[in-house]
Design an enzyme around this catalytic site. Structure first.
Site, PDB file in Angstrom:
ATOM      1  N   ASP A 115     -34.163  51.856 122.180  1.00 37.75           N
ATOM      2  CA  ASP A 115     -33.272  50.707 122.022  1.00 37.75           C
ATOM      3  C   ASP A 115     -32.061  51.066 121.160  1.00 37.75           C
ATOM      4  O   ASP A 115     -32.156  51.909 120.271  1.00 37.75           O
ATOM      5  CB  ASP A 115     -34.061  49.544 121.389  1.00 37.75           C
ATOM      6  CG  ASP A 115     -33.377  48.201 121.613  1.00 37.75           C
ATOM      7  OD1 ASP A 115     -32.410  48.144 122.399  1.00 37.75           O
ATOM      8  OD2 ASP A 115     -33.816  47.209 121.009  1.00 37.75           O
TER       9      ASP A 115
ATOM     10  N   ASN B 292     -34.507  43.210 131.819  1.00 37.20           N
ATOM     11  CA  ASN B 292     -33.189  43.862 131.866  1.00 37.20           C
ATOM     12  C   ASN B 292     -32.428  43.578 133.171  1.00 37.20           C
ATOM     13  O   ASN B 292     -31.222  43.791 133.237  1.00 37.20           O
ATOM     14  CB  ASN B 292     -33.313  45.377 131.657  1.00 37.20           C
ATOM     15  CG  ASN B 292     -33.671  45.778 130.235  1.00 37.20           C
ATOM     16  OD1 ASN B 292     -34.327  46.791 130.006  1.00 37.20           O
ATOM     17  ND2 ASN B 292     -33.244  44.986 129.259  1.00 37.20           N
TER      18      ASN B 292
END
Ligand code: IPE
Ligand code: IPE
Ligand code: MG
Length: 246
Positions: free
Chosen positions: A19, A67
């Site tokens: 991330d 996502n």
């Protein structure tokens, strides 16, 4: 026994929530995709570091079911990047005897990317392997569990499975991760302290490691720091320290 890097106890399976690519790019006033591109370099470096350290399974969370809600150009940019990455790194995977593997709904990927991914996967399987690199693509743990439950229910309905046969092992065997051991260490970069729908069932006894470092800055040193942290921990699995000495 310690590794060349001086690590006493290496986890068999490391999983990473990669991330911070977007924030890395934003800090430089760059497009988010440049962050993803630099993040792909970290994938390459960390994979090599894991292989050198003797990690047997490395699982990377690259694209979640959530996502898909990102802007379309970022989503398509990510799939293009994955295709290019696999093309570029194939020879290295083969040389290092790394098998490529996937978890998640691969059928949702653009056809071109999916075909390339499966082609490289097949080649690495035929080549033989000492380490398995699993990419989680269009992966979500709740979705995985719902899908497993549906499959198990169908089997009971059709009479090929009795409800008494449903146990922890059977559930594990119906997940995308069937055949992979549970993760020993789960790393998350970028300072976020959450699991974001990753390996919920499989992480029951995983050790977690959180770092502020953004994924594009997470390289060999940072990876080895995580392994060192893991090596210093006591995994009790519910037992007492005294029992562990026996
Ligand atoms: C991780 O970086 C990569 C993916 C989720 C695909 P992000 O893109 O989430 O980066 P941040 O969190 O916006 O910084
Ligand atoms: C988690 O990162 C998913 C991947 C690393 C692929 P996100 O950036 O999507 O997570 P949230 O939404 O901030 O929790
Ligand atoms: Mg993020």
């Amino acid at each position: 026994m310690t590794t060349q890097q001086g690590i006493a106890r290496v986890p068999r399976h490391v999983a990473i929530i990669m991330d911070g690519n977007g924030r890395w790019a934003k800090k430089r006033m760059w497009n988010r995709l440049r962050g993803h591109r630099e993040g792909a370099e970290s994938v390459d470096i960390v994979t090599e570091a894991a292989r050198m350290a003797g990690v047997e399974y490395l699982t990377l969370y690259a694209f979640s079911t959530e996502n898909w809600n990102r802007p379309a150009d970022e989503v398509s940019g990510l799939w293009d990047l994955l295709g290019d990455f696999l093309e570029k790194k194939k020879a290295k995977l083969l040389n290092n005897r790394i098998r490529l593997h996937f978890i998640g709904h691969m059928e949702h990927l653009p056809e071109k990317t999916r075909e390339k991914a499966f082609r490289v996967k097949r080649e690495t399987e035929e080549n033989g392997w000492d380490m398995t690199l699993t990419l989680a693509l269009s992966y979500g743990s709740r979705d995985e569990l719902a899908y497993a439950l549906r499959t198990v229910a169908e089997k009971v309905k059709s009479g090929s499975l009795r409800t008494e046969e449903i146990n922890e092992t059977l559930i594990s065997e119906h997940l995308f991760t069937a055949g992979l051991p549970d993760p020993d260490l789960i790393i998350r970069t970028s300072g976020e302290v959450r699991v974001s729908n990753f390996l919920l069932w499989q992480s029951a006894y995983a050790e977690y490691y959180f770092t502020e470092v953004l994924w594009p800055d997470f390289r060999e040193k940072e990876f080895l720091d995580a392994l060192r942290s893991y090596a210093g921990r006591t995994r009790r699995f519910g037992k007492t320290d005294e029992q562990l000495k026996d």
